[in-house]
Design a protein around this motif. Structure first.
Motif, short mmCIF file in Angstrom:
data_model
loop_
_atom_site.label_atom_id
_atom_site.label_comp_id
_atom_site.label_asym_id
_atom_site.label_seq_id
_atom_site.Cartn_x
_atom_site.Cartn_y
_atom_site.Cartn_z
N LEU A 181 1.08 6.35 -1.37
CA LEU A 181 0.56 5.36 -0.64
C LEU A 181 1.65 4.53 0.13
O LEU A 181 2.59 4.14 -0.66
CB LEU A 181 -0.22 4.21 -1.67
N ALA A 182 1.53 4.01 1.31
CA ALA A 182 2.72 3.41 2.03
C ALA A 182 1.97 2.61 3.17
O ALA A 182 1.18 2.91 3.75
CB ALA A 182 3.74 4.33 2.46
N ARG A 183 2.68 1.30 3.57
CA ARG A 183 2.04 0.58 4.54
C ARG A 183 3.09 0.42 5.51
O ARG A 183 4.28 0.51 5.34
CB ARG A 183 1.59 -0.76 3.91
N ASP A 184 2.88 0.12 6.94
CA ASP A 184 3.97 -0.39 7.73
C ASP A 184 2.90 -0.98 9.03
O ASP A 184 2.02 -0.88 9.18
CB ASP A 184 4.78 0.74 8.23
N LEU A 185 3.69 -1.30 10.18
CA LEU A 185 3.19 -1.81 11.33
C LEU A 185 3.64 -1.05 12.39
O LEU A 185 4.60 -0.31 12.38
CB LEU A 185 3.76 -3.51 11.44
N ASP A 186 2.68 -0.73 13.39
CA ASP A 186 2.81 0.18 14.45
C ASP A 186 3.10 -0.80 15.52
O ASP A 186 3.84 -1.90 15.28
CB ASP A 186 1.64 0.91 14.88
N ALA A 187 3.61 -0.22 16.73
CA ALA A 187 4.26 -0.67 17.72
C ALA A 187 3.51 -1.98 18.28
O ALA A 187 4.00 -2.99 18.99
CB ALA A 187 4.36 0.11 18.81
N TYR A 188 2.17 -1.94 18.10
CA TYR A 188 1.26 -3.20 18.76
C TYR A 188 1.01 -4.13 17.50
O TYR A 188 0.32 -5.16 17.78
CB TYR A 188 -0.01 -2.57 19.15
N GLY A 189 1.71 -4.07 16.27
CA GLY A 189 1.44 -4.86 15.19
C GLY A 189 0.16 -4.70 14.49
O GLY A 189 -0.04 -5.66 13.47
N ASN A 190 -0.40 -3.60 14.50
CA ASN A 190 -1.50 -3.16 13.54
C ASN A 190 -1.15 -2.49 12.42
O ASN A 190 0.11 -1.85 12.37
CB ASN A 190 -2.33 -2.12 14.34
N GLU A 191 -1.43 -3.23 11.30
CA GLU A 191 -1.06 -2.55 9.79
C GLU A 191 -1.86 -1.32 9.56
O GLU A 191 -3.00 -0.99 10.18
CB GLU A 191 -1.70 -3.39 8.63
N ARG A 192 -1.04 -0.23 9.45
CA ARG A 192 -1.31 1.10 8.85
C ARG A 192 -1.04 1.38 7.38
O ARG A 192 -0.10 1.13 6.96
CB ARG A 192 -0.63 2.20 9.75
N LEU A 193 -2.06 2.19 6.94
CA LEU A 193 -1.93 2.41 5.71
C LEU A 193 -2.02 4.01 5.58
O LEU A 193 -3.09 4.73 6.03
CB LEU A 193 -3.15 1.82 4.72
N PHE A 194 -0.93 4.63 4.90
CA PHE A 194 -0.69 5.91 4.88
C PHE A 194 -1.00 6.34 3.35
O PHE A 194 -0.66 5.90 2.42
CB PHE A 194 0.54 6.48 5.17
N PHE A 195 -2.10 7.26 3.09
CA PHE A 195 -2.22 7.90 1.81
C PHE A 195 -2.51 9.40 1.90
O PHE A 195 -2.81 9.96 2.77
CB PHE A 195 -3.40 7.11 0.95
N ALA A 196 -1.83 9.77 0.60
CA ALA A 196 -2.23 11.40 0.34
C ALA A 196 -2.69 11.80 -0.97
O ALA A 196 -2.63 10.92 -1.86
CB ALA A 196 -0.73 12.03 0.57
N HIS A 197 -3.39 12.91 -0.96
CA HIS A 197 -4.10 13.40 -2.01
C HIS A 197 -3.35 14.98 -2.23
O HIS A 197 -3.73 15.67 -1.25
CB HIS A 197 -5.39 13.55 -2.30
N TYR A 198 -2.84 15.40 -3.31
CA TYR A 198 -2.13 16.40 -3.68
C TYR A 198 -3.02 17.36 -4.54
O TYR A 198 -2.71 18.51 -5.07
CB TYR A 198 -0.77 16.40 -4.19
N ALA A 199 -4.18 16.84 -5.26
CA ALA A 199 -5.04 17.32 -6.29
C ALA A 199 -6.45 17.62 -5.63
O ALA A 199 -6.80 16.93 -4.78
CB ALA A 199 -5.28 16.63 -7.54
N PRO A 200 -6.98 18.74 -5.85
CA PRO A 200 -8.28 19.17 -5.29
C PRO A 200 -9.39 17.78 -5.70
O PRO A 200 -9.51 17.20 -6.55
CB PRO A 200 -8.68 20.06 -6.03
N HIS A 201 -10.17 17.61 -4.52
CA HIS A 201 -11.32 16.77 -4.70
C HIS A 201 -12.50 16.98 -3.65
O HIS A 201 -12.07 17.85 -2.36
CB HIS A 201 -10.63 15.28 -4.25
N ASP A 202 -13.90 16.80 -3.92
CA ASP A 202 -14.65 16.88 -2.93
C ASP A 202 -15.34 15.85 -2.25
O ASP A 202 -16.37 15.90 -1.70
CB ASP A 202 -15.81 17.94 -3.68
N THR A 203 -14.87 14.56 -2.61
CA THR A 203 -15.31 13.36 -1.88
C THR A 203 -14.23 12.57 -1.54
O THR A 203 -13.17 12.87 -2.51
CB THR A 203 -16.29 12.72 -2.81
N LEU A 204 -14.33 11.90 -0.60
CA LEU A 204 -13.15 10.69 -0.45
C LEU A 204 -14.00 9.44 -0.05
O LEU A 204 -15.00 9.24 0.94
CB LEU A 204 -12.45 10.93 0.85
N SER A 205 -13.76 8.23 -0.91
CA SER A 205 -14.30 7.08 -0.67
C SER A 205 -13.40 5.90 -0.27
O SER A 205 -12.58 5.74 -0.90
CB SER A 205 -15.27 6.57 -1.61
#
Length: 305
Positions: free
Chosen positions: A63-87
């Motif tokens: 999980l990581a956050r930053d701001l893009d060139a226009y000042g919008n917050e972006r949240l990056f996240f990743a899953h490395y384990a199998p899953h069949d739903t995302l909420s």
């Protein structure tokens, strides 16, 4: 909770915004990388995001956050384990007030603004200039310039012309969720004259940019339930989109062609960019999953406090 100005209008409103997204996958997703843009903007004199929380299930391994060139917050996240739903549930408290009324009489003629945005060697460029170029969803093309032309006769003040363009798009297009898709671009939407708020915004952006003017895409939400006696706005209970136009005397001035009005205190801004590609609420790359079902729900309601 809202406060009231001397004219009896809402001076500010505190909203609770809940945006729910759920993916149900046909088979397990083995690996996933996602980018979310769900935190409302804080803009001086317009709105302030007082609290924000984003809950993701299953919990991401990265999980990581930053701001893009226009000042919008972006949240990056990743899953490395199998899953069949995302909420993904984003809950925000945002205090919003109606933007100040622009000085319509101070608006220069649209040709003067176009000349100011035009590149000249050795002359400092305007920061808004980057929004005068075509983008993927809202390219510069001849049919867009021809569509805009009746609203932009010689010498007409920019804001008057932009307001007229907004009204024409609203009058000449039919709101139809089944006519376009998320990847529909302005040329196709202009030809169809059908679409959703995203299409209305993309067409208006292309029309303005095709005349050499600067305009940007605004994504956000509308108040879910109107006050007694008010008409419900098209686009409530989902992400909404509208346009802001750059005017030297007034800065960025917003127009909503879907609802034929200027955004007021019932609009919550989440992100700005060149078009939808810059501000998509949630996107990503996955391995596996097969077919999937997507469920999205948005609620914007006045909060106490």
């Amino acid at each position: 909770m809202s406060s009231v100005d001397s004219a009896g209008n809402d001076a500010s409103v505190l909203y609770r915004v809940q945006h729910d997204t759920r993916y149900d996958y046909e088979s397990a997703v083995e690996l996933a990388h996602h980018l979310a843009q769900l935190r409302p903007l804080s803009q001086e004199g317009v709105q302030h995001c007082e609290a924000y929380q984003c809950d993701i299930e299953p919990r991401p391994e990265h999980l990581a956050r930053d701001l893009d060139a226009y000042g919008n917050e972006r949240l990056f996240f990743a899953h490395y384990a199998p899953h069949d739903t995302l909420s993904v549930r984003a809950v925000s408290l945002v205090r919003v007030q109606a933007p100040a009324q622009p000085d319509w009489e101070a608006s220069p003629a649209w040709e003067q603004v176009r000349e100011r945005l035009r590149y000249r060697a050795g002359r400092p460029s305007e920061p808004a200039e980057e929004f005068s170029f075509g983008s993927d969803f809202s390219p510069v093309f001849d049919a867009a310039a021809a569509f805009a032309a009746p609203s932009f006769p010689p010498g007409r003040p920019l804001l008057d012309a932009a307001h007229d363009l907004m009204r024409r798009i609203h009058a000449e297009f039919t709101y139809d969720p089944d006519s376009t898709e998320a990847h529909t671009r302005a040329p196709q939407a202009l030809e169809l004259r059908h679409g959703v708020c995203q299409d209305y915004a993309h067409v208006m952006l292309s029309a303005l940019r095709s005349l050499g003017l600067a305009a940007r895409y605004v994504s956000g939400y509308l108040r879910s339930r109107p006050r007694p006696g008010e008409q419900a706005l098209v686009g409530a209970d989902a992400s909404h989109a509208w346009v802001s136009v750059w005017c030297p005397a007034n800065g960025w001035v917003e127009f909503d062609p879907t609802n034929d009005r200027r955004p007021a205190a019932d609009y919550v801004r989440v992100a700005v960019g060149r078009d939808f590609a810059d501000v998509s609420p949630l996107r990503g790359v996955i391995r596996g999953g097969g077919r999937h079902a997507l469920h999205v729900a948005v609620n914007v309601s006045p909060a106490s406090g």
